[in-house]
Design a protein around this motif. Sequence first.
Motif, PDB file in Angstrom:
ATOM      1  N   PRO A 220     -30.367  28.490  82.816  1.00  0.00           N
ATOM      2  CA  PRO A 220     -29.507  28.492  81.627  1.00  0.00           C
ATOM      3  C   PRO A 220     -28.707  27.212  81.449  1.00  0.00           C
ATOM      4  O   PRO A 220     -28.307  26.875  80.344  1.00  0.00           O
ATOM      5  N   VAL A 221     -28.467  26.495  82.550  1.00  0.00           N
ATOM      6  CA  VAL A 221     -27.732  25.232  82.500  1.00  0.00           C
ATOM      7  C   VAL A 221     -28.604  24.158  83.114  1.00  0.00           C
ATOM      8  O   VAL A 221     -29.051  24.276  84.256  1.00  0.00           O
ATOM      9  N   THR A 222     -28.881  23.118  82.351  1.00  0.00           N
ATOM     10  CA  THR A 222     -29.719  22.021  82.829  1.00  0.00           C
ATOM     11  C   THR A 222     -28.838  20.843  83.215  1.00  0.00           C
ATOM     12  O   THR A 222     -27.813  20.587  82.564  1.00  0.00           O
ATOM     13  N   GLY A 223     -29.226  20.136  84.254  1.00  0.00           N
ATOM     14  CA  GLY A 223     -28.465  18.974  84.702  1.00  0.00           C
ATOM     15  C   GLY A 223     -28.145  18.032  83.556  1.00  0.00           C
ATOM     16  O   GLY A 223     -29.015  17.702  82.750  1.00  0.00           O
ATOM     17  N   ALA A 224     -26.890  17.624  83.462  1.00  0.00           N
ATOM     18  CA  ALA A 224     -26.450  16.816  82.338  1.00  0.00           C
ATOM     19  C   ALA A 224     -27.092  15.429  82.371  1.00  0.00           C
ATOM     20  O   ALA A 224     -26.963  14.711  83.373  1.00  0.00           O
ATOM     21  N   PRO A 225     -27.768  15.022  81.291  1.00  0.00           N
ATOM     22  CA  PRO A 225     -28.326  13.667  81.257  1.00  0.00           C
ATOM     23  C   PRO A 225     -27.227  12.623  81.157  1.00  0.00           C
ATOM     24  O   PRO A 225     -26.093  12.925  80.770  1.00  0.00           O
ATOM     25  N   ALA A 226     -27.561  11.401  81.497  1.00  0.00           N
ATOM     26  CA  ALA A 226     -26.564  10.330  81.506  1.00  0.00           C
ATOM     27  C   ALA A 226     -26.057  10.008  80.110  1.00  0.00           C
ATOM     28  O   ALA A 226     -24.900   9.645  79.928  1.00  0.00           O
ATOM     29  N   ASN A 227     -26.927  10.138  79.094  1.00  0.00           N
ATOM     30  CA  ASN A 227     -26.502   9.864  77.720  1.00  0.00           C
ATOM     31  C   ASN A 227     -27.250  10.797  76.780  1.00  0.00           C
ATOM     32  O   ASN A 227     -28.093  11.593  77.211  1.00  0.00           O
ATOM     33  N   ASP A 228     -26.933  10.687  75.493  1.00  0.00           N
ATOM     34  CA  ASP A 228     -27.510  11.623  74.532  1.00  0.00           C
ATOM     35  C   ASP A 228     -28.744  11.071  73.826  1.00  0.00           C
ATOM     36  O   ASP A 228     -29.229  11.660  72.866  1.00  0.00           O
ATOM     37  N   HIS A 263     -26.460  26.499  71.991  1.00  0.00           N
ATOM     38  CA  HIS A 263     -27.380  27.593  72.306  1.00  0.00           C
ATOM     39  C   HIS A 263     -27.957  27.408  73.702  1.00  0.00           C
ATOM     40  O   HIS A 263     -28.164  26.283  74.156  1.00  0.00           O
ATOM     41  N   LEU A 264     -28.215  28.536  74.354  1.00  0.00           N
ATOM     42  CA  LEU A 264     -28.943  28.494  75.617  1.00  0.00           C
ATOM     43  C   LEU A 264     -30.324  27.889  75.414  1.00  0.00           C
ATOM     44  O   LEU A 264     -30.948  28.124  74.375  1.00  0.00           O
ATOM     45  N   PRO A 265     -30.839  27.135  76.394  1.00  0.00           N
ATOM     46  CA  PRO A 265     -30.154  26.642  77.588  1.00  0.00           C
ATOM     47  C   PRO A 265     -29.180  25.525  77.223  1.00  0.00           C
ATOM     48  O   PRO A 265     -29.416  24.754  76.306  1.00  0.00           O
ATOM     49  N   PHE A 266     -28.088  25.427  77.959  1.00  0.00           N
ATOM     50  CA  PHE A 266     -27.042  24.471  77.653  1.00  0.00           C
ATOM     51  C   PHE A 266     -27.368  23.118  78.281  1.00  0.00           C
ATOM     52  O   PHE A 266     -27.369  22.956  79.492  1.00  0.00           O
ATOM     53  N   ILE A 267     -27.643  22.153  77.403  1.00  0.00           N
ATOM     54  CA  ILE A 267     -27.950  20.785  77.816  1.00  0.00           C
ATOM     55  C   ILE A 267     -27.021  19.859  77.041  1.00  0.00           C
ATOM     56  O   ILE A 267     -26.940  19.945  75.819  1.00  0.00           O
ATOM     57  N   GLN A 268     -26.312  19.003  77.722  1.00  0.00           N
ATOM     58  CA  GLN A 268     -25.401  18.084  77.071  1.00  0.00           C
ATOM     59  C   GLN A 268     -25.217  16.851  77.955  1.00  0.00           C
ATOM     60  O   GLN A 268     -25.363  16.928  79.174  1.00  0.00           O
ATOM     61  N   ILE A 324     -21.715  28.492  83.762  1.00  0.00           N
ATOM     62  CA  ILE A 324     -22.195  28.703  82.397  1.00  0.00           C
ATOM     63  C   ILE A 324     -21.059  28.496  81.389  1.00  0.00           C
ATOM     64  O   ILE A 324     -21.262  27.895  80.325  1.00  0.00           O
ATOM     65  N   THR A 325     -19.870  28.979  81.733  1.00  0.00           N
ATOM     66  CA  THR A 325     -18.726  28.779  80.846  1.00  0.00           C
ATOM     67  C   THR A 325     -18.413  27.290  80.700  1.00  0.00           C
ATOM     68  O   THR A 325     -18.143  26.802  79.591  1.00  0.00           O
ATOM     69  N   HIS A 326     -18.453  26.566  81.811  1.00  0.00           N
ATOM     70  CA  HIS A 326     -18.252  25.118  81.792  1.00  0.00           C
ATOM     71  C   HIS A 326     -19.280  24.466  80.865  1.00  0.00           C
ATOM     72  O   HIS A 326     -18.944  23.625  80.014  1.00  0.00           O
ATOM     73  N   ALA A 327     -20.534  24.855  81.012  1.00  0.00           N
ATOM     74  CA  ALA A 327     -21.603  24.273  80.198  1.00  0.00           C
ATOM     75  C   ALA A 327     -21.420  24.597  78.724  1.00  0.00           C
ATOM     76  O   ALA A 327     -21.691  23.758  77.853  1.00  0.00           O
TER      77      ALA A 327
END
Length: 527
Positions: A220-228, A263-268, A324-327
């Motif tokens: 549900p939470v994917t590792g945050a990429p370095a940039n968008d 929306h799930l999965p949370f990627i940011q 998940i809340t953090h994401a």
Amino acid sequence: MSFLEAEALVCLRFTPNKAALLYMNQQWNRRKFLSLATTSAVSSVLLDGLREPLNAATRKMNVLFISIDDLRPTLGCYGDPIVQSPNIDKLAARGMVFTRTYCQYAMSAVSRNSILTGRRPDTLDIYDFTTNFRTKLPNVVTLPQQFKRNGYHTEGMGKIFHTHHCNYDDVRSWSVPSWPPESRGPLTPKELQECLGNEKSPQTALKTAQELSVARNRPPVTGAPANDRGLKQTTIANHAIERLSALKAANKPFFLAVGIGVHLPFIQPKQYWDLYNPAQFKLEDTKNLPMFAPYYAGNNASELRSYSGVPKTGPIPDELVRQITHAYYARVSYADAQIGRVLNKLDQLGLREQTIVILWSDHGFHLGDHGLWAKHTNYEQATRSPMIVSVPGMKVVGQKCNALTELVDIYPSLCELASIPKPNGLEGTSFAPLLNNPKRPWKKGAFSQYRRKRMGLMGRSLRTARYRLTEWTNENNSNTSVIELYDYQTDPQETINIAGLQGNTQLVANLKSQLRAGWRAALPPQT
């Protein structure tokens, strides 16, 4: 009609993917273009209701229609003390925040069908995400389609209509095809025909199962990429910025719909993840359904549990809840940044003073309250949606409106604010009068519902200023019902269903009568 207008109209009809964009940017080869033009083609386009561009003296207001997927009122302008949402908060300061807006059905597809057709779920007779609304009401005029018929260029990007699980975009609504291409729906013509001909075909079931299996194979939470760079929400904002420049050059009123997802999965990107300290997030106190509530009032967190690493049954571990809340909060800040970029472009182009801006979410989102996640319930966290409206020349700005409003109200409201006619059959109420007087007497209730199809149950819910009454009825026997009643004045977290408590018999009867009387009986008083 002028010669140049005829060119543009035929261009939009015959080669919408590329030619319309080239034409609007003045890159179209006129000779090549004219080879497509015929008198009958021009007539066909005119039948869609497109009018000549308005001159400066009579120019209509543009509309920037910002749709956010799965956003609850987790925003600074709604009083959340943790979230960082500076751009949406800035919009709120220039408009009005509606604090009691409710969806008609806490599922994306059904809610969007209701918003974009101006009809309630029972009128559409659609309670799932596989049925396209035109299979039920083939000639209904959608919100963007009504603007298109009244001389507007209409364009959508990102998630506006629901286009997953055997559903598809509505091509009649737009002057040019939706962007990106996948937002138009993943169906081939054969698959589309299967969906239209038999909503429960084996092919449809297989396709849905395949889509769901993809979700089960990712966390549900994917590792945050370095940039968008390359992330979907960023590319949507980029495209909206490009289109705003082209639309200003076209000098024609526009209805631009921009869909941003939380929306799930949370990627940011990492920068938004780093805005928050996990220790900030207080775990929900209510980890079970309200006392005396029927078990089917909850959703078993089925959407979240479809992702890998999440227990299929039982409680979600506190560490995962916090993650998940953090994401979710990080994803809200990421969405806020993209919306800010679009709004900044609107300002840079000098379009703000002639553009109505409305921001809304299709429903709310559970973050562990009652042990629930995502949506698919009639509870407050699933049905309450943020809605912010900014209109040039508003007399009242930066204020909150506590009147009961519904997402089905958006269609008639935008028509009134843009001074275009409202088609017959709309089932919402224009909230335009509230923009001048947010404290005026208004609706007596807001109506939501949710179906438990496998059990043959429908839960219909009435939200008043103080109470929520939900009646669960057997769809085959409406005389059999179970009642939930919550008093938000004494129990804002919905911890106990008080319907059966001594002394509440008359209150239940009164609210039940109001629920069954329906939305027409709850309309604002005439002035």
